[in-house]
Scaffold this active site. Structure first.
Site, short mmCIF file in Angstrom:
data_model
loop_
_atom_site.label_atom_id
_atom_site.label_comp_id
_atom_site.label_asym_id
_atom_site.label_seq_id
_atom_site.Cartn_x
_atom_site.Cartn_y
_atom_site.Cartn_z
N HIS A 269 -2.03 -33.11 61.52
CA HIS A 269 -1.97 -31.66 61.33
C HIS A 269 -0.96 -31.07 62.30
CE1 HIS A 269 -3.31 -27.58 60.59
NE2 HIS A 269 -3.36 -27.39 61.91
N LYS B 258 23.59 -38.04 47.63
CA LYS B 258 22.67 -37.54 48.65
C LYS B 258 23.41 -37.07 49.90
CE LYS B 258 20.60 -38.33 45.66
NZ LYS B 258 20.65 -39.02 44.36
N GLU C 96 20.65 -27.92 28.87
CA GLU C 96 19.80 -29.06 28.51
C GLU C 96 19.39 -28.95 27.05
OE1 GLU C 96 18.47 -32.00 29.96
OE2 GLU C 96 17.66 -32.11 27.93
N GLY D 3 18.61 -33.66 33.58
CA GLY D 3 17.78 -34.71 34.17
C GLY D 3 18.05 -34.74 35.66
N GLY E 50 23.08 -31.61 30.60
CA GLY E 50 22.01 -32.57 30.91
C GLY E 50 21.33 -32.17 32.20
N CYS F 58 25.72 -47.64 43.01
CA CYS F 58 24.73 -46.86 43.76
C CYS F 58 25.29 -46.44 45.12
CB CYS F 58 23.48 -47.70 43.94
SG CYS F 58 22.25 -46.93 45.00
C1 LIG Z 1 25.17 -39.89 40.07
C2 LIG Z 1 24.02 -40.84 40.17
C3 LIG Z 1 23.06 -40.67 41.16
C4 LIG Z 1 22.01 -41.55 41.27
N1 LIG Z 1 21.08 -41.36 42.25
C5 LIG Z 1 20.05 -42.22 42.37
C6 LIG Z 1 19.10 -42.07 43.41
O1 LIG Z 1 19.14 -41.14 44.21
N2 LIG Z 1 18.11 -42.99 43.51
C7 LIG Z 1 18.00 -44.04 42.65
O2 LIG Z 1 17.08 -44.84 42.78
N3 LIG Z 1 18.90 -44.21 41.65
C8 LIG Z 1 19.91 -43.33 41.50
N4 LIG Z 1 20.83 -43.53 40.50
C9 LIG Z 1 20.70 -44.73 39.65
C10 LIG Z 1 21.27 -45.95 40.38
O3 LIG Z 1 22.60 -45.70 40.75
C11 LIG Z 1 21.18 -47.20 39.52
O4 LIG Z 1 19.87 -47.36 39.03
C12 LIG Z 1 21.58 -48.43 40.34
O5 LIG Z 1 22.89 -48.31 40.80
C13 LIG Z 1 21.43 -49.70 39.51
O6 LIG Z 1 21.76 -50.79 40.32
P1 LIG Z 1 22.41 -52.10 39.72
O7 LIG Z 1 22.42 -53.09 40.83
O8 LIG Z 1 21.75 -52.45 38.44
O9 LIG Z 1 23.91 -51.70 39.31
P2 LIG Z 1 25.13 -50.91 39.97
O10 LIG Z 1 24.78 -50.15 41.17
O11 LIG Z 1 25.73 -50.18 38.81
O12 LIG Z 1 26.10 -52.07 40.41
C14 LIG Z 1 26.66 -52.94 39.47
C15 LIG Z 1 27.87 -53.60 40.09
O13 LIG Z 1 28.32 -54.61 39.19
C16 LIG Z 1 29.74 -54.60 39.19
N5 LIG Z 1 30.18 -55.22 37.94
C17 LIG Z 1 30.06 -54.74 36.68
N6 LIG Z 1 30.54 -55.63 35.79
C18 LIG Z 1 30.97 -56.69 36.52
C19 LIG Z 1 31.56 -57.92 36.17
N7 LIG Z 1 31.78 -58.27 34.90
N8 LIG Z 1 31.90 -58.76 37.17
C20 LIG Z 1 31.67 -58.44 38.47
N9 LIG Z 1 31.10 -57.29 38.85
C21 LIG Z 1 30.75 -56.44 37.89
C22 LIG Z 1 30.10 -53.13 39.29
O14 LIG Z 1 31.42 -52.98 39.79
C23 LIG Z 1 29.06 -52.65 40.28
O15 LIG Z 1 29.54 -52.77 41.60
C24 LIG Z 1 21.89 -42.64 40.36
C25 LIG Z 1 22.85 -42.82 39.36
C26 LIG Z 1 23.89 -41.93 39.26
C27 LIG Z 1 24.91 -42.14 38.18
#
Ligand SMILES: Cc1cc2nc3c(=O)[nH]c(=O)nc-3n(C[C@H](O)[C@H](O)[C@H](O)COP(=O)(O)OP(=O)(O)OC[C@H]3O[C@@H](n4cnc5c(N)ncnc54)[C@H](O)[C@@H]3O)c2cc1C
Length: 461
Positions: A440, A52, A203, A182, A180, A43
């Site tokens: 307002h 952003k 899409e 979305g 896509g 993220c």
């Molecule tokens: C291009 C894009 C734009 C987005 N914009 C938005 C937005 O504006 N607003 C919003 O709410 N959401 C947005 N999202 C969605 C958002 O990024 C995810 O919902 C969010 O990052 C999920 O958080 P998380 O903590 O589950 O995982 P992540 O952010 O994916 O973090 C997971 C972490 O785990 C680490 N990891 C993975 N496997 C292992 C392992 N085995 N051992 C140690 N570390 C590991 C990875 O390296 C990573 O750092 C966007 C997604 C994308 C692809």
């Protein structure tokens, strides 16, 4: 089991994992985070935040281009893409170093390496230096997020890229296609079209932002077309071939060549190598980790949060789940998430903010639906600030005035939606919204007026 050195080990430091770790230490747990890449997760490093940051530059550019309408003649405006990318990197590093600072302050250990579960519930870490650690913890929170998935018959590689790579492109491509439409696809198309690319947005489903309310998705499609984007809906992308100079593909009965093809068609849980089967952690039929309302997996003491588990794949949802998991571990009473009330924000132009049910979903579910729709132009703020085409739509249940859903398109929609979420969270309905005094002239007056429209007494209508 290895000697228990931690109360809680969090695997992954994204918005799910880092928030879970901080909450766990606030509740007195000795906590470590395992991360093989950069603190802050996808993220902060590759997705929400960099997207952003680049969109902010595109938005500013649009405002400058439209400035004549506001009596300002600006000439010589140029896109310095290298500087936009440098700012993106600075924004990211400011925020990720903030996470590092919070970890330090909370006494959270960071273990650099790839984590997995052993059959007896320990956390195994393969460090970058080739070491293999075995750590014991009373509880483990899995927060490894998700990875982009290609469309059938297409593989990522070279100029066929995912959404994360799109925000770090080395140049503004002359021709860019996005498969896509979305949230991520619409954001990429909207940013690069304004920065100078010729953009095709394709899409498979019927409209852009297909999960949004139909009224909103229609307005967004018009807005994207106004930015010069060629939008093709109900159209699959097929026959993709790529080489060093470009990507050729078919869409419907046409085919074309572009510099880059971005696949923005969904993501899948990052469970590879996590040792879930060995540890007895069950996945559902979509490959997501099965959890209960407190984010407990099928293995006692192992929790999973964020993009790994069902529900909208959003950063704030991941963070809230992290808090719930940490509080459950600490024995605090927890509140299961109401997934339908999670706000969704899309930062393309026009902005979209929404929560809850679309009008169609509310009708399908058999509610006695009442709708209040108000264009931004109905209130002073819309005209003063230069967006009369935005719209607030409230979907309500007529009997008790319940707010079933809120849908906003236009300037600042991503901020404005929070009011509707808050009203609902505090058990208010559209009749209460209609009577809350709003400043307002603000765009938020359109939100209040949508409440009045649903309640049958729109003033500015
Ligand atoms: C291009 C894009 C734009 C987005 N914009 C938005 C937005 O504006 N607003 C919003 O709410 N959401 C947005 N999202 C969605 C958002 O990024 C995810 O919902 C969010 O990052 C999920 O958080 P998380 O903590 O589950 O995982 P992540 O952010 O994916 O973090 C997971 C972490 O785990 C680490 N990891 C993975 N496997 C292992 C392992 N085995 N051992 C140690 N570390 C590991 C990875 O390296 C990573 O750092 C966007 C997604 C994308 C692809």
């Amino acid at each position: 089991m290895a000697a228990s050195s931690y109360d809680t080990i969090v695997v992954g430091s994204g918005p799910g994992g880092y928030v879970a770790a901080i909450r766990a230490t606030q509740l007195g747990q000795k906590t470590a985070v395992v991360e093989y890449d950069k603190l802050g997760g996808r993220c902060l490093n590759y997705a929400c935040i960099p997207a952003k940051a680049v969109l902010r530059s595109a938005d500013l550019l649009s405002e400058i281009r439209e400035s004549e309408e506001f009596g300002l003649k600006v000439s010589g405006v140029e896109v310095d893409y290298a500087a936009i990318q440098a700012r993106r990197e600075k924004v990211v590093s400011t925020l990720t170093s903030g996470v590092g600072g919070l970890f330090k302050k909370g006494g959270i250990d960071v273990i650099e390496g790839r984590g997995s579960l052993s059959a007896d519930g320990d956390v195994l870490v393969q460090t970058a230096g080739g070491e293999r650690l075995q750590l014991g913890a009373r509880n483990v929170i899995l927060a490894t997020g998700s990875v982009g998935r290609p469309i059938p018959g297409v593989e990522f590689g070279g100029r066929v890229i995912g959404t994360e790579e799109a925000w770090a492109l080395p140049e503004v491509p002359a021709r860019l296609a996005v498969a896509g439409a979305g949230a991520s696809g619409a954001e990429i198309a909207s940013a690069f079209a304004r920065l100078g690319s010729e953009v095709l947005l394709i899409e498979m489903l019927e409209g852009v932002l297909p999960s949004e309310d139909a009224d909103i998705s229609r307005i967004v499609e018009r807005g994207l077309k106004r930015q010069g984007i060629a939008v093709h809906t109900s159209t699959p992308v097929t026959d993709v071939t790529a080489d060093e100079s470009g990507v050729t593909f078919s869409y419907g009965s046409d085919s074309t060549q572009v510099d880059y093809l971005v696949i923005a068609a969904g993501r899948g849980a990052d469970v590879e190598g996590l040792g879930l089967a060995e540890a007895g952690v069950t996945l559902d039929e979509r490959g997501l980790v099965q959890v209960d309302g407190a984010l407990r997996t099928s293995r006692a003491g192992v929790y999973a949060i964020g993009d790994l588990v069902p529900g909208p794949a959003l950063a704030h949802k991941a963070s809230d789940e992290g808090i719930i998991a940490a509080e459950d571990i600490a024995g605090r009473p927890t509140h299961p998430l109401a997934y339908v009330d999670i706000p969704r924000a899309t930062f393309c132009t026009p902005n979209v903010g929404s929560f809850g049910l679309t009008e169609a979903q509310a009708r399908e579910q058999g509610h006695d639906v009442v709708v209040g729709k108000v264009p931004y132009g109905a209130v002073g703020g819309g005209t003063v600030y230069g967006d009369r085409t935005g719209m607030v739509k409230v979907v309500g249940e007529s009997k008790y005035g319940e707010l079933l859903g809120g849908h906003i398109v236009g300037a600042r929609a991503t901020e404005l939606i929070q009011e509707l979420v808050n009203v609902r969270a505090l058990e208010g309905g559209f009749p209460e919204l209609a009577r809350i005094i709003h400043g307002h002239p603000t765009l938020s007056e359109a939100v209040m007026e949508a409440g009045r429209a649903a309640d049958g007494w729109l003033i500015h209508g």
